[in-house]
Design a protein around this motif. Structure first.
Motif, PDB file in Angstrom:
ATOM      1  N   LYS A 152      58.152  30.967  39.409  1.00 33.42           N
ATOM      2  CA  LYS A 152      58.836  29.758  39.876  1.00 33.42           C
ATOM      3  C   LYS A 152      57.830  28.731  40.408  1.00 33.42           C
ATOM      4  N   GLN A 153      56.588  29.169  40.614  1.00 30.71           N
ATOM      5  CA  GLN A 153      55.526  28.264  41.038  1.00 30.71           C
ATOM      6  C   GLN A 153      54.885  27.617  39.803  1.00 30.71           C
ATOM      7  N   ASN A 154      54.099  26.601  40.038  1.00 23.89           N
ATOM      8  CA  ASN A 154      53.464  25.903  38.919  1.00 23.89           C
ATOM      9  C   ASN A 154      52.151  26.578  38.535  1.00 23.89           C
ATOM     10  N   VAL A 155      52.243  27.843  38.150  1.00 22.07           N
ATOM     11  CA  VAL A 155      51.076  28.612  37.723  1.00 22.07           C
ATOM     12  C   VAL A 155      50.916  28.440  36.217  1.00 22.07           C
ATOM     13  N   THR A 156      49.751  27.978  35.794  1.00 18.24           N
ATOM     14  CA  THR A 156      49.505  27.724  34.376  1.00 18.24           C
ATOM     15  C   THR A 156      48.652  28.833  33.759  1.00 18.24           C
ATOM     16  N   VAL A 157      48.576  28.798  32.446  1.00 23.74           N
ATOM     17  CA  VAL A 157      47.705  29.734  31.733  1.00 23.74           C
ATOM     18  C   VAL A 157      46.261  29.555  32.195  1.00 23.74           C
ATOM     19  N   GLU A 158      45.839  28.319  32.407  1.00 22.18           N
ATOM     20  CA  GLU A 158      44.470  28.075  32.861  1.00 22.18           C
ATOM     21  C   GLU A 158      44.227  28.682  34.240  1.00 22.18           C
ATOM     22  N   HIS A 159      45.220  28.664  35.088  1.00 22.38           N
ATOM     23  CA  HIS A 159      45.055  29.286  36.400  1.00 22.38           C
ATOM     24  C   HIS A 159      44.760  30.777  36.268  1.00 22.38           C
ATOM     25  N   LEU A 160      45.401  31.443  35.311  1.00 22.36           N
ATOM     26  CA  LEU A 160      45.115  32.856  35.096  1.00 22.36           C
ATOM     27  C   LEU A 160      43.717  33.049  34.519  1.00 22.36           C
ATOM     28  N   LEU A 161      43.319  32.168  33.630  1.00 26.22           N
ATOM     29  CA  LEU A 161      41.994  32.266  33.013  1.00 26.22           C
ATOM     30  C   LEU A 161      40.864  32.059  34.022  1.00 26.22           C
ATOM     31  N   THR A 162      41.129  31.305  35.066  1.00 28.66           N
ATOM     32  CA  THR A 162      40.099  30.971  36.050  1.00 28.66           C
ATOM     33  C   THR A 162      40.317  31.669  37.390  1.00 28.66           C
ATOM     34  N   MET A 163      41.210  32.636  37.441  1.00 35.51           N
ATOM     35  CA  MET A 163      41.489  33.412  38.661  1.00 35.51           C
ATOM     36  C   MET A 163      42.008  32.529  39.801  1.00 35.51           C
ATOM     37  N   ARG A 164      42.756  31.479  39.458  1.00 39.61           N
ATOM     38  CA  ARG A 164      43.257  30.554  40.476  1.00 39.61           C
ATOM     39  C   ARG A 164      44.785  30.515  40.498  1.00 39.61           C
ATOM     40  N   SER A 165      45.422  31.667  40.288  1.00 36.66           N
ATOM     41  CA  SER A 165      46.885  31.686  40.262  1.00 36.66           C
ATOM     42  C   SER A 165      47.487  31.381  41.621  1.00 36.66           C
ATOM     43  N   GLY A 166      46.737  31.634  42.696  1.00 39.35           N
ATOM     44  CA  GLY A 166      47.270  31.484  44.043  1.00 39.35           C
ATOM     45  C   GLY A 166      47.982  32.720  44.550  1.00 39.35           C
ATOM     46  N   ALA A 167      48.174  33.735  43.692  1.00 40.00           N
ATOM     47  CA  ALA A 167      48.834  34.969  44.106  1.00 40.00           C
ATOM     48  C   ALA A 167      47.968  35.709  45.129  1.00 40.00           C
ATOM     49  N   ALA A 168      48.609  36.508  45.946  1.00 33.61           N
ATOM     50  CA  ALA A 168      47.893  37.318  46.947  1.00 33.61           C
ATOM     51  C   ALA A 168      47.225  38.486  46.242  1.00 33.61           C
ATOM     52  N   CYS A 169      46.169  38.171  45.531  1.00 34.21           N
ATOM     53  CA  CYS A 169      45.503  39.139  44.666  1.00 34.21           C
ATOM     54  C   CYS A 169      44.006  38.913  44.719  1.00 34.21           C
ATOM     55  N   ASN A 170      43.282  39.858  45.294  1.00 29.76           N
ATOM     56  CA  ASN A 170      41.826  39.777  45.382  1.00 29.76           C
ATOM     57  C   ASN A 170      41.275  41.190  45.232  1.00 29.76           C
ATOM     58  N   ASP A 171      40.705  41.472  44.075  1.00 30.49           N
ATOM     59  CA  ASP A 171      40.200  42.823  43.815  1.00 30.49           C
ATOM     60  C   ASP A 171      39.043  43.198  44.732  1.00 30.49           C
ATOM     61  N   HIS A 172      38.370  42.207  45.317  1.00 29.74           N
ATOM     62  CA  HIS A 172      37.244  42.467  46.208  1.00 29.74           C
ATOM     63  C   HIS A 172      37.676  42.765  47.645  1.00 29.74           C
ATOM     64  N   ASP A 173      38.963  42.705  47.889  1.00 35.41           N
ATOM     65  CA  ASP A 173      39.506  42.928  49.236  1.00 35.41           C
ATOM     66  C   ASP A 173      40.512  44.071  49.175  1.00 35.41           C
ATOM     67  N   GLY A 174      40.136  45.234  49.728  1.00 35.67           N
ATOM     68  CA  GLY A 174      41.018  46.388  49.685  1.00 35.67           C
ATOM     69  C   GLY A 174      42.349  46.170  50.368  1.00 35.67           C
ATOM     70  N   GLY A 175      42.427  45.184  51.261  1.00 35.63           N
ATOM     71  CA  GLY A 175      43.669  44.899  51.949  1.00 35.63           C
ATOM     72  C   GLY A 175      44.564  43.927  51.221  1.00 35.63           C
ATOM     73  N   SER A 176      44.095  43.387  50.115  1.00 38.09           N
ATOM     74  CA  SER A 176      44.897  42.415  49.371  1.00 38.09           C
ATOM     75  C   SER A 176      46.090  43.100  48.710  1.00 38.09           C
ATOM     76  N   PRO A 177      47.292  42.494  48.788  1.00 33.45           N
ATOM     77  CA  PRO A 177      48.477  43.112  48.167  1.00 33.45           C
ATOM     78  C   PRO A 177      48.318  43.357  46.675  1.00 33.45           C
ATOM     79  N   GLY A 178      47.567  42.493  45.992  1.00 42.10           N
ATOM     80  CA  GLY A 178      47.426  42.623  44.544  1.00 42.10           C
ATOM     81  C   GLY A 178      46.156  43.291  44.087  1.00 42.10           C
ATOM     82  N   GLN A 179      45.402  43.884  45.008  1.00 43.89           N
ATOM     83  CA  GLN A 179      44.133  44.530  44.641  1.00 43.89           C
ATOM     84  C   GLN A 179      44.357  45.543  43.516  1.00 43.89           C
ATOM     85  N   GLU A 180      43.448  45.601  42.567  1.00 45.34           N
ATOM     86  CA  GLU A 180      43.704  46.301  41.309  1.00 45.34           C
ATOM     87  C   GLU A 180      44.040  47.788  41.469  1.00 45.34           C
ATOM     88  N   ASP A 181      43.449  48.478  42.432  1.00 45.55           N
ATOM     89  CA  ASP A 181      43.758  49.899  42.591  1.00 45.55           C
ATOM     90  C   ASP A 181      45.231  50.114  42.926  1.00 45.55           C
TER      91      ASP A 181
END
Length: 372
Positions: free
Chosen positions: A146-175
């Motif tokens: 529902k947000q204005n997230v574009t394909v380019e945002h995904l390509l450049t890691m700028r979706s704005g989602a709470a997702c940071n693989d480098h931060d173990g506390g991030s809700p979207g961390q890959e593990d």
């Protein structure tokens, strides 16, 4: 490309095989070569003596001989190609040219090429299209869509989602994502941490979502699309993708298995502006757009469309390099000005030793180029 590889050399120490024409190598001991005969490899790349492509063979030999024992350096392969000719191919730690390597997050750069092909073919209208255009019908309840997230945002890691693989506390961390059945659904259910486009944080989940876009728009599985559009024309056979969602979806964020020469082919394609054997597989516009800097991950490291553009030292100045990077030491280096591609694979997972290829590049391989 049909030229056969040069005659096989003997092992060096425990498990080193050099398939190149650098001249004789001292210290050969084992009568059994590690790498199988050239005709057992699929479509070997053409090779040449380093001098033929204006490279210093002595420096390339030194890049191998100066390494510590293989159990310490942890490398599995090192390959160098200049002007379309293979000049160095070395294997260690029980690997050979037929063994596929999990290239980890270097997979993301392959996904970038596939997305570019989808854009070139009009399957994806534009990188400025909202992601909901493609995934909204599949995940109608997603708050992120529902947000204005574009394909380019995904390509450049700028979706704005709470997702940071480098931060173990991030809700979207890959593990955390890997523990779920549907990784795309997991990513699309994440809360927003920033407005889309505002900040760049490394997020594998967004790249997995790009894979779902590829499958939805091409009406084929990602492996099928990749084989038909990219791998088959490049002469890459038997590539293996990892899957999730009970095998229904493909991991386009990591864990693609390729041979080191396959990785070289991908790098050479980028070097040649998307052309292979006279055929434009990916548009030059996409290659240029995807490999230039668009943002900085965590405000530090330059990032393109799933490629890492960065400067490299060469004879007292900086030249442009393009990098695919995977955990453990999986690298594709492309240096357009020097007509150079280098590939490394390794087993140095979550270790500083995975950075050794950067030292090898700056100390041996780049200085070995005698004429730009």
């Amino acid at each position: 490309m049909t030229s056969a590889l040069p005659a096989k050399l003997k092992n060096i120490g425990h498990a080193l095989m050099l398939l190149f024409v650098l001249g004789s190598v001292q210290g050969c001991s084992s009568p059994e070569p590690l790498v199988r005969a050239a005709d057992e490899l699929s479509a070997p790349l053409p090779s040449a003596p380093p001098s033929e492509v204006e490279m210093d063979g002595a420096l390339l030999r030194q890049a191998v001989s100066d390494l510590p024992p293989e159990s310490e350096h942890g490398l599995r392969s090192m390959l160098v190609m200049r002007r379309g000719k293979l000049v160095l191919e070395a294997y260690w730690n029980g690997r050979d040219g037929n063994v596929q390597q999990d290239i980890r997050s270097a997979t993301k750069s392959v996904t970038s090429l596939l997305l570019g092909i989808a854009v070139d073919r009009g399957l994806v209208k534009s990188v400025q299209e909202p992601v909901r255009t493609y995934l909204g019908p599949i995940y109608p309840e997603s708050a992120l869509l529902k947000q204005n997230v574009t394909v380019e945002h995904l390509l450049t890691m700028r979706s704005g989602a709470a997702c940071n693989d480098h931060d173990g506390g991030s809700p979207g961390q890959e593990d955390k994502m890997y523990r779920e059945r549907d990784w795309v659904g997991f990513f699309l259910a994440l809360p927003m941490a920033n407005p889309a486009g505002e900040a760049a944080h490394y997020c594998t989940g967004g790249v997995v979502a790009l894979g779902r876009i590829l499958a939805a728009t091409s009406k084929a599985s990602v492996p099928e699309f990749a084989n038909n559009a990219l791998f088959d024309p490049l002469g890459i056979t038997g590539a293996r993708w990892s899957r999730f969602d009970d095998g229904r979806q493909t991991d386009t964020g990591g864990h693609l298995f390729l041979r080191p020469q396959d990785m070289l082919r991908i790098g050479q394609l980028v070097l040649q502006g998307g052309v292979w054997n006279g055929r434009q597989l990916v548009s030059r516009e996409w290659i240029e757009q995807s490999t230039r800097e668009h943002t900085r991950i965590d405000n530090r490291r330059p990032y393109g469309y799933l490629w890492w553009p960065q400067p490299a030292p060469y004879r007292g100045r900086q030249v442009r390099a393009i990098l695919a990077d995977g955990n453990g030491g999986q690298y594709i280096f492309v240096v357009p000005e020097l007509e150079l591609v280098a590939v490394f694979t390794g087993g140095n997972y979550n270790s500083r030793k995975a950075q050794r290829p950067f030292e090898i590049m700056s100390k041996y391989i780049l200085p070995a180029v005698q004429a730009p």
